[in-house]
Motif scaffolding. Structure first.
Motif, PDB file in Angstrom:
ATOM      1  N   LEU A   1     -87.018  37.144 -24.854  1.00 51.86           N
ATOM      2  CA  LEU A   1     -88.628  37.104 -24.921  1.00 51.86           C
ATOM      3  C   LEU A   1     -89.115  38.233 -24.147  1.00 51.86           C
ATOM      4  O   LEU A   1     -90.228  38.739 -24.633  1.00 51.86           O
ATOM      5  CB  LEU A   1     -88.988  35.540 -24.346  1.00 51.86           C
ATOM      6  N   THR A   2     -88.592  38.704 -23.049  1.00 53.60           N
ATOM      7  CA  THR A   2     -89.371  39.636 -22.350  1.00 53.60           C
ATOM      8  C   THR A   2     -89.524  41.214 -23.089  1.00 53.60           C
ATOM      9  O   THR A   2     -90.151  42.026 -22.801  1.00 53.60           O
ATOM     10  CB  THR A   2     -88.514  39.976 -20.950  1.00 53.60           C
ATOM     11  N   LEU A   3     -88.288  41.281 -23.858  1.00 52.14           N
ATOM     12  CA  LEU A   3     -88.463  42.584 -24.767  1.00 52.14           C
ATOM     13  C   LEU A   3     -89.006  42.425 -26.376  1.00 52.14           C
ATOM     14  O   LEU A   3     -88.976  43.405 -26.876  1.00 52.14           O
ATOM     15  CB  LEU A   3     -86.868  43.045 -24.890  1.00 52.14           C
ATOM     16  N   ARG A   4     -89.628  41.236 -26.639  1.00 49.97           N
ATOM     17  CA  ARG A   4     -90.368  41.196 -27.845  1.00 49.97           C
ATOM     18  C   ARG A   4     -91.629  40.512 -27.655  1.00 49.97           C
ATOM     19  O   ARG A   4     -91.787  40.003 -26.913  1.00 49.97           O
ATOM     20  CB  ARG A   4     -89.470  40.142 -28.721  1.00 49.97           C
ATOM     21  N   HIS A   5     -92.505  41.105 -28.538  1.00 50.70           N
ATOM     22  CA  HIS A   5     -93.777  40.716 -28.421  1.00 50.70           C
ATOM     23  C   HIS A   5     -94.000  39.309 -28.951  1.00 50.70           C
ATOM     24  O   HIS A   5     -93.275  38.620 -29.980  1.00 50.70           O
ATOM     25  CB  HIS A   5     -94.754  41.750 -29.292  1.00 50.70           C
ATOM     26  N   PRO A   6     -94.637  38.372 -28.092  1.00 46.82           N
ATOM     27  CA  PRO A   6     -94.570  36.717 -28.521  1.00 46.82           C
ATOM     28  C   PRO A   6     -95.449  36.776 -29.891  1.00 46.82           C
ATOM     29  O   PRO A   6     -94.787  35.584 -30.396  1.00 46.82           O
ATOM     30  CB  PRO A   6     -95.541  36.225 -27.457  1.00 46.82           C
ATOM     31  N   LEU A   7     -96.360  37.554 -30.428  1.00 49.20           N
ATOM     32  CA  LEU A   7     -96.852  37.195 -31.603  1.00 49.20           C
ATOM     33  C   LEU A   7     -95.644  37.650 -32.803  1.00 49.20           C
ATOM     34  O   LEU A   7     -95.701  36.831 -33.981  1.00 49.20           O
ATOM     35  CB  LEU A   7     -98.089  38.127 -31.835  1.00 49.20           C
ATOM     36  N   HIS A   8     -94.998  38.453 -32.560  1.00 48.51           N
ATOM     37  CA  HIS A   8     -93.969  38.738 -33.532  1.00 48.51           C
ATOM     38  C   HIS A   8     -92.924  37.796 -33.467  1.00 48.51           C
ATOM     39  O   HIS A   8     -92.434  37.329 -34.585  1.00 48.51           O
ATOM     40  CB  HIS A   8     -93.091  40.141 -33.225  1.00 48.51           C
ATOM     41  N   VAL A   9     -92.713  37.067 -32.432  1.00 52.12           N
ATOM     42  CA  VAL A   9     -91.444  36.176 -32.202  1.00 52.12           C
ATOM     43  C   VAL A   9     -92.088  34.892 -32.917  1.00 52.12           C
ATOM     44  O   VAL A   9     -91.302  34.267 -33.649  1.00 52.12           O
ATOM     45  CB  VAL A   9     -91.165  35.689 -30.819  1.00 52.12           C
ATOM     46  N   ALA A  10     -93.489  34.658 -32.586  1.00 53.59           N
ATOM     47  CA  ALA A  10     -93.899  33.457 -33.115  1.00 53.59           C
ATOM     48  C   ALA A  10     -93.923  33.479 -34.703  1.00 53.59           C
ATOM     49  O   ALA A  10     -93.453  32.596 -35.422  1.00 53.59           O
ATOM     50  CB  ALA A  10     -95.644  33.165 -32.723  1.00 53.59           C
ATOM     51  N   LYS A  11     -94.241  34.678 -35.419  1.00 55.32           N
ATOM     52  CA  LYS A  11     -94.199  34.593 -36.879  1.00 55.32           C
ATOM     53  C   LYS A  11     -92.827  34.658 -37.337  1.00 55.32           C
ATOM     54  O   LYS A  11     -92.603  34.037 -38.380  1.00 55.32           O
ATOM     55  CB  LYS A  11     -95.194  35.963 -37.092  1.00 55.32           C
ATOM     56  N   ALA A  12     -91.986  35.491 -36.850  1.00 53.98           N
ATOM     57  CA  ALA A  12     -90.819  35.806 -37.211  1.00 53.98           C
ATOM     58  C   ALA A  12     -89.910  34.285 -37.377  1.00 53.98           C
ATOM     59  O   ALA A  12     -89.210  33.847 -38.024  1.00 53.98           O
ATOM     60  CB  ALA A  12     -89.697  36.701 -36.721  1.00 53.98           C
ATOM     61  N   ALA A  13     -90.078  33.515 -35.974  1.00 56.70           N
ATOM     62  CA  ALA A  13     -89.470  32.263 -35.823  1.00 56.70           C
ATOM     63  C   ALA A  13     -89.967  31.216 -36.877  1.00 56.70           C
ATOM     64  O   ALA A  13     -89.147  30.456 -37.393  1.00 56.70           O
ATOM     65  CB  ALA A  13     -89.632  32.010 -34.351  1.00 56.70           C
ATOM     66  N   ALA A  14     -91.303  31.383 -36.829  1.00 57.00           N
ATOM     67  CA  ALA A  14     -91.639  30.161 -37.676  1.00 57.00           C
ATOM     68  C   ALA A  14     -91.306  30.573 -39.285  1.00 57.00           C
ATOM     69  O   ALA A  14     -91.164  29.686 -40.118  1.00 57.00           O
ATOM     70  CB  ALA A  14     -93.354  30.401 -37.637  1.00 57.00           C
ATOM     71  N   THR A  15     -91.187  31.680 -39.493  1.00 58.64           N
ATOM     72  CA  THR A  15     -90.844  31.973 -41.079  1.00 58.64           C
ATOM     73  C   THR A  15     -89.337  31.507 -41.262  1.00 58.64           C
ATOM     74  O   THR A  15     -88.980  31.047 -42.250  1.00 58.64           O
ATOM     75  CB  THR A  15     -90.807  33.541 -41.097  1.00 58.64           C
ATOM     76  N   VAL A  16     -88.502  31.900 -40.391  1.00 59.94           N
ATOM     77  CA  VAL A  16     -87.042  31.530 -40.489  1.00 59.94           C
ATOM     78  C   VAL A  16     -86.940  29.912 -40.588  1.00 59.94           C
ATOM     79  O   VAL A  16     -86.185  29.137 -41.219  1.00 59.94           O
ATOM     80  CB  VAL A  16     -86.194  31.865 -39.333  1.00 59.94           C
ATOM     81  N   ASP A  17     -88.040  29.088 -39.721  1.00 58.44           N
ATOM     82  CA  ASP A  17     -88.024  27.814 -39.612  1.00 58.44           C
ATOM     83  C   ASP A  17     -88.319  27.339 -41.017  1.00 58.44           C
ATOM     84  O   ASP A  17     -87.660  26.153 -41.599  1.00 58.44           O
ATOM     85  CB  ASP A  17     -88.885  27.226 -38.520  1.00 58.44           C
ATOM     86  N   ARG A  18     -89.370  27.880 -41.615  1.00 58.41           N
ATOM     87  CA  ARG A  18     -89.902  27.277 -43.008  1.00 58.41           C
ATOM     88  C   ARG A  18     -88.999  27.851 -44.084  1.00 58.41           C
ATOM     89  O   ARG A  18     -88.521  26.768 -44.975  1.00 58.41           O
ATOM     90  CB  ARG A  18     -91.184  28.201 -43.314  1.00 58.41           C
ATOM     91  N   LEU A  19     -88.400  28.908 -44.071  1.00 55.66           N
ATOM     92  CA  LEU A  19     -87.220  29.226 -45.021  1.00 55.66           C
ATOM     93  C   LEU A  19     -86.080  28.110 -44.832  1.00 55.66           C
ATOM     94  O   LEU A  19     -84.997  28.341 -46.027  1.00 55.66           O
ATOM     95  CB  LEU A  19     -86.876  30.646 -44.884  1.00 55.66           C
TER      96      LEU A  19
END
Length: 306
Positions: free
Chosen positions: A99-117
């Motif tokens: 998490l410290t090396l990734r922007h939290p908004l990018h993580v939020a969007k990417a993770a939610a996308t994988v969760d939906r898919l």
């Protein structure tokens, strides 16, 4: 076992009556160069077919030869999306997103996308990182890891839960005129802090949906589990263990880095003890040359019997 989260992956791992098992990429063992995609997917489907409950992908942003490996090489999000398309209902985990090396908004969007898919199969191990050269590479102050980790966890929870949130941190600011979409299949994705993540037991127990740890000596593990149960109640505890099956099923254990080389009979006793201690999920890193056969043997001799 925990039953307080509706995420399908979390429930697959933690809502039963006994310890569950997962395994981690790269399943082929190729961790310094690009593994065969076809072989990885074939082994992933095989692991699901023989009874494993989780497939875990590590987040290794850069390759540092001194550390020894580049994880599964592929970036976590597109890789897990690809795995989701080639599996049915096995849980998909990260072990763990730095998490410290990734922007939290990018993580939020990417993770939610994988969760939906994946129809809600994503479970997020999250970490503060441990490869020193990566911090200057991402212009992150290594000494701020603990505070950044807490900020990013709070940001993820907020943008998944609230529409057009107002929030500010070292990562930036949201003033209520922007939303982050898609949202996960549930109100929030399950977060499992990994290791200590520069936090106290109490913080992890309060803010995490479980705790993911590395292989520990058994006495140390018992102590950690006692502290965890006191702080977190029934929230799950997961552990990663490297396993190399000896040709002789009765062979005594020999230590490996973060695991053991031993006969299947010893491993059956070992994982029985871990279940009795209160471990809820074990991520098994198979080290044998014939991974498909070793996955089958482990499933037949340990998963089915436990």
């Amino acid at each position: 076992m925990a039953d307080g989260h509706e995420n399908a992956g979390y429930r697959r791992l933690f809502s039963g009556d006994g310890m569950t098992f997962g395994t981690g990429f790269p399943l082929t063992g190729t961790n310094r160069s690009t593994p065969s995609i076809d072989d990885e997917l074939r082994l992933a489907a095989h692991a699901e077919a023989v009874g494993f409950d989780g497939l875990w992908a590590r987040d290794v942003p850069t390759y540092w030869p001194k550390f020894g490996d580049a994880g599964q090489t592929f970036d976590t999000w597109p890789w897990l999306s690809h795995v989701a398309a080639h599996t049915d209902d096995i849980a998909l985990g990260t072990s763990s997103i730095v998490l410290t090396l990734r922007h939290p908004l990018h993580v939020a969007k990417a993770a939610a996308t994988v969760d939906r898919l994946s129809d809600g199969r994503l479970v997020l191990g999250v970490a503060s990182g441990d490869r020193d050269p990566e911090y200057p590479a991402f212009d992150v102050d290594r000494e701020e890891r603990g505070a950044l980790f807490r900020e990013h966890v709070a940001a993820l929870r907020t943008v998944w839960r609230d529409d057009f949130p107002e929030l500010e941190g070292q990562w930036g600011r949201l003033d209520g005129d922007l939303d982050v979409v898609p949202t996960p299949t549930t109100e929030t994705l399950p977060l499992l802090p990994t290791g200590h993540a520069r936090q106290s037991h109490e913080w992890i127990a309060e803010h995490g949906d479980g705790w993911l740890f590395y292989h520990l000596p058994e006495r140390t593990l018992e102590s950690y589990l006692a502290d965890w149960r006191e702080a977190a109640g029934e929230k799950p505890f997961a552990i990663a263990v490297r396993v190399e099956l000896a040709d002789d099923p009765t062979a005594d254990p020999e230590p490996l880095h973060l695991g053991f080389h031993a006969g299947i009979e010893w491993f059956r006793e070992y994982f029985t003890r871990l279940e009795e201690y209160g471990v809820d999920h074990a991520i098994v890193g198979i080290r044998n040359d014939d991974r498909e056969a070793a996955l089958s043997t482990f499933a037949d001799e340990i998963i089915d019997r436990l």
